[in-house]
Scaffold this motif. Structure first.
Motif, PDB file in Angstrom:
ATOM      1  N   GLY A  56    -117.686  10.174   9.899  1.00 15.13           N
ATOM      2  CA  GLY A  56    -118.440   9.570   8.797  1.00 15.13           C
ATOM      3  C   GLY A  56    -117.761   9.615   7.445  1.00 15.13           C
ATOM      4  N   ASP A  57    -117.450  10.808   6.952  1.00 12.30           N
ATOM      5  CA  ASP A  57    -116.737  10.941   5.682  1.00 12.30           C
ATOM      6  C   ASP A  57    -116.124  12.338   5.622  1.00 12.30           C
ATOM      7  OD1 ASP A  57    -118.702  12.804   4.767  1.00 12.30           O
ATOM      8  OD2 ASP A  57    -119.954  11.140   4.106  1.00 12.30           O
ATOM      9  N   LYS A  58    -115.460  12.652   4.514  1.00 10.85           N
ATOM     10  CA  LYS A  58    -114.705  13.900   4.423  1.00 10.85           C
ATOM     11  C   LYS A  58    -115.592  15.147   4.365  1.00 10.85           C
ATOM     12  CE  LYS A  58    -114.027  13.429  -0.601  1.00 10.85           C
ATOM     13  NZ  LYS A  58    -112.987  13.283  -1.652  1.00 10.85           N
ATOM     14  N   THR A  59    -116.901  14.962   4.232  1.00 10.91           N
ATOM     15  CA  THR A  59    -117.802  16.126   4.202  1.00 10.91           C
ATOM     16  C   THR A  59    -118.225  16.558   5.611  1.00 10.91           C
ATOM     17  OG1 THR A  59    -119.788  14.745   4.009  1.00 10.91           O
ATOM     18  CG2 THR A  59    -118.680  15.403   1.955  1.00 10.91           C
ATOM     19  N   ASP A  60    -117.865  15.790   6.628  1.00  7.93           N
ATOM     20  CA  ASP A  60    -118.266  16.110   8.005  1.00  7.93           C
ATOM     21  C   ASP A  60    -117.667  17.465   8.410  1.00  7.93           C
ATOM     22  OD1 ASP A  60    -118.593  16.253  10.808  1.00  7.93           O
ATOM     23  OD2 ASP A  60    -118.705  14.060  10.908  1.00  7.93           O
ATOM     24  N   PRO A  61    -118.493  18.449   8.777  1.00  9.75           N
ATOM     25  CA  PRO A  61    -117.988  19.788   9.129  1.00  9.75           C
ATOM     26  C   PRO A  61    -117.092  19.786  10.365  1.00  9.75           C
ATOM     27  CG  PRO A  61    -120.321  19.584   9.661  1.00  9.75           C
ATOM     28  CD  PRO A  61    -119.960  18.377   8.856  1.00  9.75           C
ATOM     29  N   GLU A  62    -117.216  18.775  11.211  1.00 14.75           N
ATOM     30  CA  GLU A  62    -116.390  18.692  12.412  1.00 14.75           C
ATOM     31  C   GLU A  62    -114.900  18.594  12.077  1.00 14.75           C
ATOM     32  OE1 GLU A  62    -117.087  18.516  15.962  1.00 14.75           O
ATOM     33  OE2 GLU A  62    -118.785  19.611  15.123  1.00 14.75           O
ATOM     34  N   LEU A  63    -114.587  18.058  10.908  1.00 17.57           N
ATOM     35  CA  LEU A  63    -113.188  17.843  10.524  1.00 17.57           C
ATOM     36  C   LEU A  63    -112.417  19.148  10.369  1.00 17.57           C
ATOM     37  CD1 LEU A  63    -113.637  14.982   7.891  1.00 17.57           C
ATOM     38  CD2 LEU A  63    -112.947  14.781  10.285  1.00 17.57           C
ATOM     39  N   LYS A  64    -113.133  20.242  10.159  1.00 16.29           N
ATOM     40  CA  LYS A  64    -112.472  21.543   9.972  1.00 16.29           C
ATOM     41  C   LYS A  64    -111.770  22.011  11.256  1.00 16.29           C
ATOM     42  CE  LYS A  64    -115.759  23.075   6.433  1.00 16.29           C
ATOM     43  NZ  LYS A  64    -116.775  24.094   6.049  1.00 16.29           N
ATOM     44  N   LYS A  65    -112.128  21.411  12.379  1.00 22.04           N
ATOM     45  CA  LYS A  65    -111.543  21.837  13.647  1.00 22.04           C
ATOM     46  C   LYS A  65    -110.142  21.263  13.860  1.00 22.04           C
ATOM     47  CE  LYS A  65    -114.665  20.129  16.312  1.00 22.04           C
ATOM     48  NZ  LYS A  65    -115.479  19.814  17.527  1.00 22.04           N
ATOM     49  N   PHE A  66    -109.782  20.262  13.067  1.00 20.29           N
ATOM     50  CA  PHE A  66    -108.557  19.522  13.346  1.00 20.29           C
ATOM     51  C   PHE A  66    -107.424  19.905  12.399  1.00 20.29           C
ATOM     52  CE2 PHE A  66    -112.157  16.553  14.303  1.00 20.29           C
ATOM     53  CZ  PHE A  66    -112.133  16.753  15.673  1.00 20.29           C
ATOM     54  N   ARG A  67    -106.213  19.815  12.938  1.00 20.92           N
ATOM     55  CA  ARG A  67    -105.027  20.095  12.144  1.00 20.92           C
ATOM     56  C   ARG A  67    -104.837  19.002  11.102  1.00 20.92           C
ATOM     57  NH1 ARG A  67    -100.132  18.254  12.536  1.00 20.92           N
ATOM     58  NH2 ARG A  67    -100.572  17.200  14.529  1.00 20.92           N
ATOM     59  N   GLY A  68    -104.208  19.346   9.997  1.00 19.26           N
ATOM     60  CA  GLY A  68    -103.924  18.349   8.973  1.00 19.26           C
ATOM     61  C   GLY A  68    -103.493  19.001   7.680  1.00 19.26           C
ATOM     62  N   LEU A  69    -102.868  18.204   6.807  1.00 17.07           N
ATOM     63  CA  LEU A  69    -102.399  18.705   5.515  1.00 17.07           C
ATOM     64  C   LEU A  69    -103.394  18.436   4.402  1.00 17.07           C
ATOM     65  CD1 LEU A  69     -98.650  17.579   5.756  1.00 17.07           C
ATOM     66  CD2 LEU A  69     -99.644  19.807   6.302  1.00 17.07           C
ATOM     67  N   GLY A  70    -104.612  18.044   4.763  1.00 14.95           N
ATOM     68  CA  GLY A  70    -105.628  17.784   3.749  1.00 14.95           C
ATOM     69  C   GLY A  70    -105.819  16.307   3.479  1.00 14.95           C
ATOM     70  N   LEU A  71    -106.929  15.970   2.819  1.00 15.90           N
ATOM     71  CA  LEU A  71    -107.255  14.584   2.505  1.00 15.90           C
ATOM     72  C   LEU A  71    -107.020  14.301   1.032  1.00 15.90           C
ATOM     73  CD1 LEU A  71    -110.613  14.357   4.496  1.00 15.90           C
ATOM     74  CD2 LEU A  71    -108.438  13.274   5.121  1.00 15.90           C
TER      75      LEU A  71
END
Length: 410
Positions: free
Chosen positions: A173-188
């Motif tokens: 949905g958007d960057k506030t979705d808590p599910e995104l914390k599970k994934f690797r990445g350098l940030g948005l």
């Protein structure tokens, strides 16, 4: 916003609607020179042209056959810079430079695969990567990567390619979705708006990513890790090539190898040894040549001094001469209070600005189409051409004849 280029990276053309077209300027660097281009910033209701982001450069392509010079993302919009106006509310046909796009897709997905394997196997975290240079680099947060580890990563990556592992994009949905914390990445990005993309290499890795990617690892074709070198702040840079870039690199390398085989008169496995011998032999010859030039300079001055009737000027040109040759001549002539005109290098062709000379007057400098300055009684400079040497000598002799007293070197 998720653009069509992100939803379907294989799409080569798209019909869209122009929602905004405003006059603007764009700073470009062409052939090392900065230029400012007048044009327009065009926004459409969708695009297949990827705006720069996530370490991936922007696409190249056209809108109604007008070249797009730059694509940037501002909030949820992709801004296309073109030199010609495209009216608002008009229809637009977008075409992407497919060769460039597919290359970026191959290299970018290969980077995700290498990053995941390096992390899972050895705990090496990726801190940045660079796709702009011909050879792609991944910066790993480790002070050392061994050759054995590189081979292990490369072998594992190519095994996954042969396994034809699917690559899937999921929208959140958007960057506030808590599910995104599970994934690797350098940030948005701070101005990120709308859906957030997660790229999943099935069974291997999931990471935040806005770039364009292939749909199956088999489309990478192959990966070659070329090596690793020390980077900044105790990190290592791993260099690799994938897909089309790898094929091009191999082809160019073979062509160079074939040329070197002819030049060095030996097979590829002996090129390093043969090149080393050739360089050493060249250095020895250069050293011998320089010594001989210095000896020749001394002999030329000796002959000049022993002449029954000494000349009123010293004029000498030697095509194979150099600055050492000139210095020896001047040193041997230190006790001769006469004008000297010494030149070295080729005697024909314009633009030879590496040819040094010493002359008597700035007029002589003009004859040589050169530049220089006086220092310690001598005029030293570089010549554009030396075809006017005889005219320069005549000018010097006329000058000496017109002055009965020569009290300094000029």
């Amino acid at each position: 916003m998720s653009f069509m280029c992100q939803q379907n990276s294989y799409l080569k053309e798209l019909h869209a609607k122009v929602t905004s077209c405003k006059p603007a300027k764009l700073a470009l660097v062409e052939n090392g020179k900065k230029t400012t281009v007048q044009g327009y910033e065009v926004i459409l209701n969708d695009t297949i042209l990827f705006p720069e982001g996530g370490g991936q450069p922007d696409d190249k392509g056209t809108i109604n056959d007008i070249p797009v010079l730059r694509i940037t993302r501002v909030g949820k919009e992709a801004v296309h810079f073109v030199e010609a106006e495209i009216p608002e509310n008009s229809d637009a046909l977008l075409k992407v430079d497919w060769q460039r796009r597919f290359d970026h897709m191959q290299q970018h997905t290969a980077q995700h695969l290498i990053t995941a394997i390096a992390d899972h196997k050895f705990g090496f975290k990726t801190t940045s990567w660079n796709i702009v240079t011909d050879i792609v680099t991944i910066e790993l947060d480790t002070p050392l990567v061994t050759d054995e580890q590189l081979r292990d990563i490369e072998t594992s990556a190519n095994e996954k390619i042969r396994d034809c592992v699917p690559v899937i994009v999921t929208l959140y949905g958007d960057k506030t979705d808590p599910e995104l914390k599970k994934f690797r990445g350098l940030g948005l990005p701070a101005d990120q708006e709308g859906p957030v993309r997660v790229l999943t290499i099935e069974g291997i890795d999931s990471a935040l990513c806005c770039g364009t990617h292939i749909s199956n690892l088999s489309h990478i074709q192959a990966i070659k890790l070329l090596g690793a070198e020390k980077g900044k702040k105790n990190k290592m840079n791993v260099m690799f090539l994938a897909g089309g870039r790898l094929l091009k690199y191999v082809g160019e390398s073979f062509a160079r190898e074939k040329t070197l085989t002819g030049i060095l008169k030996g097979p590829a496995e002996n090129h390093c040894e043969l090149a080393d011998k050739a360089v050493k032999a060249m250095k020895l010859l250069q050293k011998t040549s320089n010594q001989q030039l210095r000896e020749i300079a001394s002999l030329e001055v000796a002959i000049f001094k022993q002449a029954d009737q000494k000349d009123i000027v010293f004029v000498k040109h030697r095509k194979e001469g150099d600055n050492d040759y000139i210095s020896v001549l001047l040193g041997e002539l230190a006790d001769e209070n006469i004008p000297k005109l010494i030149s070295v290098g080729t005697s024909h062709g314009r633009g030879r600005d590496t040819v040094p000379f010493l002359s008597a007057r700035s007029k002589i400098c003009d004859l040589f189409e050169g530049k220089g300055a006086a220092s310690k009684g001598l005029f030293r400079g570089k010549a554009g051409k030396l075809t006017n040497r005889q005219k320069a000598e005549s000018l010097l002799r006329d000058y000496v004849k017109a002055h009965t007293v020569v009290d300094k070197e000029i």
